[in-house]
Design a protein around this motif. Structure first.
Motif, PDB file in Angstrom:
ATOM      1  N   GLU A  38       2.359 -31.587  19.603  1.00  0.00           N
ATOM      2  CA  GLU A  38       1.176 -31.692  20.446  1.00  0.00           C
ATOM      3  C   GLU A  38       0.541 -33.070  20.325  1.00  0.00           C
ATOM      4  OE1 GLU A  38      -2.631 -29.427  19.622  1.00  0.00           O
ATOM      5  OE2 GLU A  38      -1.745 -28.203  21.206  1.00  0.00           O
ATOM      6  N   GLY A  39       0.329 -33.715  21.467  1.00  0.00           N
ATOM      7  CA  GLY A  39      -0.360 -35.002  21.471  1.00  0.00           C
ATOM      8  C   GLY A  39       0.538 -36.174  21.134  1.00  0.00           C
ATOM      9  N   GLY A  40      -0.104 -37.315  20.872  1.00  0.00           N
ATOM     10  CA  GLY A  40       0.632 -38.529  20.578  1.00  0.00           C
ATOM     11  C   GLY A  40       1.113 -38.577  19.140  1.00  0.00           C
ATOM     12  N   VAL A  41       1.995 -39.522  18.878  1.00  0.00           N
ATOM     13  CA  VAL A  41       2.614 -39.645  17.559  1.00  0.00           C
ATOM     14  C   VAL A  41       2.650 -41.111  17.165  1.00  0.00           C
ATOM     15  CG1 VAL A  41       4.653 -39.153  16.156  1.00  0.00           C
ATOM     16  CG2 VAL A  41       4.093 -37.665  18.091  1.00  0.00           C
ATOM     17  N   ASN A  42       2.301 -41.398  15.909  1.00  0.00           N
ATOM     18  CA  ASN A  42       2.457 -42.734  15.336  1.00  0.00           C
ATOM     19  C   ASN A  42       3.351 -42.640  14.111  1.00  0.00           C
ATOM     20  OD1 ASN A  42       0.713 -44.149  17.137  1.00  0.00           O
ATOM     21  ND2 ASN A  42      -1.063 -43.363  16.014  1.00  0.00           N
ATOM     22  N   VAL A  43       4.445 -43.391  14.118  1.00  0.00           N
ATOM     23  CA  VAL A  43       5.395 -43.409  13.002  1.00  0.00           C
ATOM     24  C   VAL A  43       5.629 -44.861  12.591  1.00  0.00           C
ATOM     25  CG1 VAL A  43       7.683 -42.735  12.182  1.00  0.00           C
ATOM     26  CG2 VAL A  43       6.566 -41.390  13.976  1.00  0.00           C
ATOM     27  N   LEU A  44       5.522 -45.149  11.298  1.00  0.00           N
ATOM     28  CA  LEU A  44       5.802 -46.496  10.801  1.00  0.00           C
ATOM     29  C   LEU A  44       7.185 -46.497  10.156  1.00  0.00           C
ATOM     30  CD1 LEU A  44       4.261 -49.239  10.676  1.00  0.00           C
ATOM     31  CD2 LEU A  44       3.943 -48.759   8.238  1.00  0.00           C
ATOM     32  N   ILE A  45       8.052 -47.364  10.665  1.00  0.00           N
ATOM     33  CA  ILE A  45       9.397 -47.515  10.114  1.00  0.00           C
ATOM     34  C   ILE A  45       9.464 -48.841   9.371  1.00  0.00           C
ATOM     35  CG2 ILE A  45      11.863 -47.623  10.606  1.00  0.00           C
ATOM     36  CD1 ILE A  45      10.588 -44.914  11.175  1.00  0.00           C
ATOM     37  N   VAL A  46       9.825 -48.781   8.100  1.00  0.00           N
ATOM     38  CA  VAL A  46       9.898 -49.968   7.260  1.00  0.00           C
ATOM     39  C   VAL A  46      11.351 -50.218   6.880  1.00  0.00           C
ATOM     40  CG1 VAL A  46       9.231 -50.966   5.034  1.00  0.00           C
ATOM     41  CG2 VAL A  46       7.577 -49.613   6.349  1.00  0.00           C
ATOM     42  N   GLY A  47      11.835 -51.413   7.162  1.00  0.00           N
ATOM     43  CA  GLY A  47      13.164 -51.821   6.743  1.00  0.00           C
ATOM     44  C   GLY A  47      13.051 -52.573   5.434  1.00  0.00           C
ATOM     45  N   SER A  48      13.593 -51.994   4.362  1.00  0.00           N
ATOM     46  CA  SER A  48      13.475 -52.604   3.041  1.00  0.00           C
ATOM     47  C   SER A  48      14.589 -53.610   2.813  1.00  0.00           C
ATOM     48  CB  SER A  48      13.539 -51.524   1.960  1.00  0.00           C
ATOM     49  OG  SER A  48      13.675 -52.099   0.680  1.00  0.00           O
ATOM     50  N   LEU A  73       6.120 -47.115  15.764  1.00  0.00           N
ATOM     51  CA  LEU A  73       6.542 -46.342  16.936  1.00  0.00           C
ATOM     52  C   LEU A  73       5.358 -45.508  17.405  1.00  0.00           C
ATOM     53  CD1 LEU A  73       8.720 -45.060  18.856  1.00  0.00           C
ATOM     54  CD2 LEU A  73       9.099 -43.373  17.039  1.00  0.00           C
ATOM     55  N   HIS A  74       4.898 -45.766  18.632  1.00  0.00           N
ATOM     56  CA  HIS A  74       3.788 -45.001  19.222  1.00  0.00           C
ATOM     57  C   HIS A  74       4.312 -44.232  20.426  1.00  0.00           C
ATOM     58  CE1 HIS A  74      -0.202 -43.969  20.748  1.00  0.00           C
ATOM     59  NE2 HIS A  74       0.194 -44.403  21.933  1.00  0.00           N
ATOM     60  N   ILE A  75       4.217 -42.916  20.366  1.00  0.00           N
ATOM     61  CA  ILE A  75       4.594 -42.044  21.486  1.00  0.00           C
ATOM     62  C   ILE A  75       3.305 -41.545  22.119  1.00  0.00           C
ATOM     63  CG2 ILE A  75       5.874 -39.995  22.204  1.00  0.00           C
ATOM     64  CD1 ILE A  75       7.487 -40.223  19.609  1.00  0.00           C
ATOM     65  N   SER A  76       3.179 -41.716  23.424  1.00  0.00           N
ATOM     66  CA  SER A  76       1.941 -41.345  24.107  1.00  0.00           C
ATOM     67  C   SER A  76       1.724 -39.834  24.078  1.00  0.00           C
ATOM     68  CB  SER A  76       1.963 -41.833  25.555  1.00  0.00           C
ATOM     69  OG  SER A  76       2.996 -41.184  26.292  1.00  0.00           O
ATOM     70  N   GLN A  77       0.498 -39.426  24.341  1.00  0.00           N
ATOM     71  CA  GLN A  77       0.150 -38.009  24.283  1.00  0.00           C
ATOM     72  C   GLN A  77       0.938 -37.182  25.286  1.00  0.00           C
ATOM     73  OE1 GLN A  77      -4.019 -36.963  23.950  1.00  0.00           O
ATOM     74  NE2 GLN A  77      -4.545 -39.006  23.206  1.00  0.00           N
ATOM     75  N   ASP A  78       1.270 -37.772  26.440  1.00  0.00           N
ATOM     76  CA  ASP A  78       2.042 -37.021  27.430  1.00  0.00           C
ATOM     77  C   ASP A  78       3.546 -37.214  27.252  1.00  0.00           C
ATOM     78  OD1 ASP A  78       2.453 -39.606  28.299  1.00  0.00           O
ATOM     79  OD2 ASP A  78       1.479 -39.340  30.249  1.00  0.00           O
ATOM     80  N   HIS A  79       3.946 -37.943  26.222  1.00  0.00           N
ATOM     81  CA  HIS A  79       5.356 -38.161  25.887  1.00  0.00           C
ATOM     82  C   HIS A  79       6.114 -38.887  26.989  1.00  0.00           C
ATOM     83  CE1 HIS A  79       5.025 -34.347  23.126  1.00  0.00           C
ATOM     84  NE2 HIS A  79       4.251 -35.348  22.731  1.00  0.00           N
ATOM     85  N   GLN A  80       5.412 -39.673  27.787  1.00  0.00           N
ATOM     86  CA  GLN A  80       6.051 -40.401  28.876  1.00  0.00           C
ATOM     87  C   GLN A  80       6.196 -41.888  28.579  1.00  0.00           C
ATOM     88  OE1 GLN A  80       7.297 -38.762  31.698  1.00  0.00           O
ATOM     89  NE2 GLN A  80       6.799 -37.080  30.310  1.00  0.00           N
ATOM     90  N   ASN A  81       5.502 -42.389  27.562  1.00  0.00           N
ATOM     91  CA  ASN A  81       5.547 -43.814  27.235  1.00  0.00           C
ATOM     92  C   ASN A  81       5.753 -43.993  25.739  1.00  0.00           C
ATOM     93  OD1 ASN A  81       4.528 -45.436  29.836  1.00  0.00           O
ATOM     94  ND2 ASN A  81       3.338 -43.537  29.672  1.00  0.00           N
ATOM     95  N   VAL A  82       6.562 -44.972  25.392  1.00  0.00           N
ATOM     96  CA  VAL A  82       6.857 -45.275  23.991  1.00  0.00           C
ATOM     97  C   VAL A  82       6.661 -46.769  23.770  1.00  0.00           C
ATOM     98  CG1 VAL A  82       8.634 -45.308  22.190  1.00  0.00           C
ATOM     99  CG2 VAL A  82       8.511 -43.384  23.792  1.00  0.00           C
TER     100      VAL A  82
END
Length: 379
Positions: A38-48, A73-82
């Motif tokens: 549900e809603g938008g998503v924020n994920v931080l990917i770290v390359g070590s 990585l930001h996924i919009s609340q409607d899952h239409q934009n990344v």
């Protein structure tokens, strides 16, 4: 069904052994079912860039672990934009206060520190929370999901999907990362793909900013392949990708839940290529050190506000950096400003959303959409 169950249980065991708690996970949105978040998503990917038990090149004696790559990585609340935002490793920032969850050691807030040292505050596990806290402070966003992936994980994942086709407009010859590629279309997998993502001396002006642009060339090609040849609908390939990644990752507790990973992946299904934006976080030259950069406050305010408001990003005015060019060689992509000499934008000149609700980013930004085929310039 029993084979699937065994595979899922195997992945779950791997995940549980490689998780670390963040301090902000109470803000995680609730899953309504597996397959829909549900809603938008924020994920931080770290390359070590840790070299401990990892692929290395001759003469590479770097000690410890640093966040060589930091991507939001930001996924919009409607899952239409990344949106995929790359933070230059040489950016001088104010480090946020953070705590190592394994030892309880507290790292106080400090000013004017290089971003790629955040992961070293507590080691690869404890340092993940420190990177998250610092990026949250930079962007104003809450980031409840995060993971650290090692060199070997990147190499393994590209091999699972049979490599990624990358366009190279000029030969790349980089003895430091042991990468030697002729001009033209190249299929990169395994160690070659890893070397391409790591190379600085082999692309553009040899800077970390040039490397980010080259990475965007690769990632755009990767997204096109993932969405065009059924990779995301092939359970065997998906399991191989998950196994390769998770065997070489540390994850935040919430991201480490199998249903979380599935639901986030499902949110990406159906996203159109021109709605996947790759951007470099806006920086300017550091007046105190020509080898470092600082956050461009005016442009970062524009981007942070758009992400917080969840408005789509219009990249029509945005140019690629010097280490990338259009695939047809016509040069129709407007050149990006040199962060070392660029005139700061007027803070009051925040672009208004266009008629479609998107925030039009000014030409001082650099990046591209996944729909745009570009080539790495090389050296």
């Amino acid at each position: 069904m029993s084979i699937v169950a065994i595979a899922v249980n195997g992945l779950a065991s791997t995940v549980q052994a490689n998780t670390v708690a963040l301090s902000n996970e109470t803000d995680v949105p609730q899953l309504v079912d597996v397959g829909a978040i549900e809603g938008g998503v924020n994920v931080l990917i770290v390359g070590s860039d840790t070299r401990i038990n990892q692929i290395s090149t001759e003469g590479d004696d770097t000690e410890g672990a640093r966040n060589d790559v930091t991507m939001l990585l930001h996924i919009s609340q409607d899952h239409q934009n990344v949106s995929v935002i790359s933070f230059p490793r040489d950016t001088m920032v104010d480090m946020a206060k953070c705590t190592d969850p394994d030892t309880g050691e507290v790292y106080g807030a400090t000013s004017y520190q290089q971003l790629n040292t955040a992961l070293g505050r507590g080691g690869q596990r404890g340092g993940l929370g420190c990177v998250v806290a610092t990026v949250e402070q930079m962007t104003g966003l809450k980031i409840p999901y995060a993971g650290v992936i090692s060199f070997d994980g990147v190499a393994a994942m590209t091999s699972v999907i049979g490599g990624v086709d990358v366009c190279i407009s000029k030969p790349i010859d980089d003895p430091y990362s042991n990468l030697h590629l002729a001009a033209g279309n190249q299929t990169l997998s395994g160690e070659d793909a890893l070397a391409f993502l790591r190379t600085r001396e082999g692309v553009g002006d040899g800077s970390d900013l040039a490397r980010i642009s080259s990475q965007q060339v690769y990632l755009s090609a990767l997204v096109r392949k993932m969405l065009s040849d059924g990779t995301l609908s092939n359970p065997v390939t998906l399991y191989g990708l998950a196994n390769a990644a998770l065997s070489n990752m540390f994850l935040s507790t919430e991201l480490g839940k199998v249903d979380s990973m599935v639901s986030i992946a499902k949110a990406l299904q159906g996203v159109q290529l021109d709605k996947v934006a790759f951007l470099r976080y806006p920086v300017s030259g550091d007046p105190d050190d020509p080898n470092r950069v600082v956050v461009n406050e005016a442009d970062s305010t524009i981007l942070n506000a758009a992400l917080a408001a969840d408005t789509p990003l219009d990249l029509s005015q945005v140019g690629t950096a010097d280490s990338a060019t259009t695939a047809d060689g016509t040069g129709d992509t407007p050149p990006a400003s040199d962060p070392a000499t660029a005139t700061p934008a007027d803070p009051a000149a925040t672009p208004a959303p266009d008629a479609g609700g998107a925030t039009v980013l000014p030409d001082s930004f650099t990046g591209q959409t996944a729909a745009k085929v570009t080539c790495s310039v090389g050296n």
